[in-house]
Design an enzyme around this catalytic site. Sequence first.
Site, PDB file in Angstrom:
ATOM      1  N   CYS A   1       0.829  -1.213   0.000  1.00 11.41           N
ATOM      2  CA  CYS A   1       0.000   0.000   0.000  1.00 11.41           C
ATOM      3  C   CYS A   1       0.861   1.259   0.000  1.00 11.41           C
ATOM      4  O   CYS A   1       0.513   2.262  -0.622  1.00 11.41           O
ATOM      5  CB  CYS A   1      -0.932  -0.005   1.199  1.00 11.41           C
ATOM      6  SG  CYS A   1      -0.090  -0.120   2.808  1.00 11.41           S
TER       7      CYS A   1
ATOM      8  N   HIS B   1      -1.738   1.548   7.544  1.00 13.41           N
ATOM      9  CA  HIS B   1      -2.121   1.466   6.131  1.00 13.41           C
ATOM     10  C   HIS B   1      -1.862   2.800   5.449  1.00 13.41           C
ATOM     11  O   HIS B   1      -1.971   3.867   6.074  1.00 13.41           O
ATOM     12  CB  HIS B   1      -3.597   1.095   6.028  1.00 13.41           C
ATOM     13  CG  HIS B   1      -4.068   0.741   4.662  1.00 13.41           C
ATOM     14  ND1 HIS B   1      -3.347  -0.038   3.775  1.00 13.41           N
ATOM     15  CD2 HIS B   1      -5.223   1.061   4.004  1.00 13.41           C
ATOM     16  CE1 HIS B   1      -4.028  -0.189   2.658  1.00 13.41           C
ATOM     17  NE2 HIS B   1      -5.170   0.477   2.770  1.00 13.41           N
TER      18      HIS B   1
ATOM     19  N   ASN C   1      -8.652   3.921  -1.537  1.00 13.98           N
ATOM     20  CA  ASN C   1      -7.953   2.758  -1.021  1.00 13.98           C
ATOM     21  C   ASN C   1      -7.358   1.945  -2.179  1.00 13.98           C
ATOM     22  O   ASN C   1      -7.591   2.271  -3.353  1.00 13.98           O
ATOM     23  CB  ASN C   1      -8.928   1.894  -0.201  1.00 13.98           C
ATOM     24  CG  ASN C   1      -8.238   1.016   0.807  1.00 13.98           C
ATOM     25  OD1 ASN C   1      -7.020   0.874   0.800  1.00 13.98           O
ATOM     26  ND2 ASN C   1      -9.011   0.396   1.676  1.00 13.98           N
TER      27      ASN C   1
END
Length: 347
Positions: A113, A284, A304
């Site tokens: 990520c 994240h 996301n």
Amino acid sequence: MIKFIILSGTILLCIYLTEQVYFLQPEYINKINSKTITWQAGQNFHPDTPLEYFKRLLGSRGVGGPKKNEPVKSHDPKYSSCHHIPKEFDARKKWKQCKSIGTIRDQGNCGSCWALSTTSAFSDRLCIATNYEFNEMLSAEELAFCCKNCGLGCYGGFPITAWKHFRWHGIVTGGAYNSSEGCQPYQIAPCLHDEPPEIEGSCKSHSVEENHSCRRECYGDTKLDYKEDHRYTKDFYFLDPKTIQKDVLTYGPIEASFHVYDDFLSYKKGVYIKSENATYLGGHAVKLIGWGVENDVPYWLLLNSWNTNWGDNGSFKIRRGTNECGIDNATTAGVPLVDEYLYEKTL
């Protein structure tokens, strides 16, 4: 004694299995919805998905914000053009021509990520800075597996170090998985989060991604020259929470890291605020593209990298101004270096 050992082992096994999946069960999701006011939960992942899978997805090591001697940007001469901060802002609407801004990426079975969010934000900023002359994706593949100082590829990395890498070493172009777009397209297959393991293409049917070898060549569009394809920033920085909006308005989307709790995995719509008894899972990194106010609650708008089946078509909102899950204090960016690129385009 033997019966006690067997019984104890059975209890521990039950506890472990419960820990794996309890927050994905309909009863838990219903419990969230009975208590939350500003957002709604729903099924994004198959109920049998193990806990370890989610921990692999959460690869940002930059949630704590800037450490000593790391740059924090609190002013910029170009901010003077931001005479008014709009109540609502969406970079996808402001810069419609930049196709990278609204692209929802899929990191697959990999904690990359940090690489997807930073390369995506850099792609957006380069498109804006070149007045849409550059309009493609930069390579998360090269960043994740060639920047050894940034982290451990699929096992997490530091977003601020990624921007630092862009400053000193640059990054090549690279599109989505199974494409030939750019120099180094992403080489990790997407997967379906909400399907059981027996379904082909489900995340559980994919093996855990191991780190790839760093390749210093173009394997996507082989007509490109690897060295010449690199793009650079002229700086790298954390953002002071007070200047986030000005920086986005001036240069484009940024990276944002935050603490993820088990209830967030089931987010569907609304402004996310952590549930009272939610359990921490990991850090994240995502892309921040705007802000607004919904039912009197200020929010950040973010994209996301768990594909469009997650959340609100891959996007989500989180409360703004209260450092919800640490997000206000952990945003990073860099300003593209465009002079050389523009010079080459005019030749």
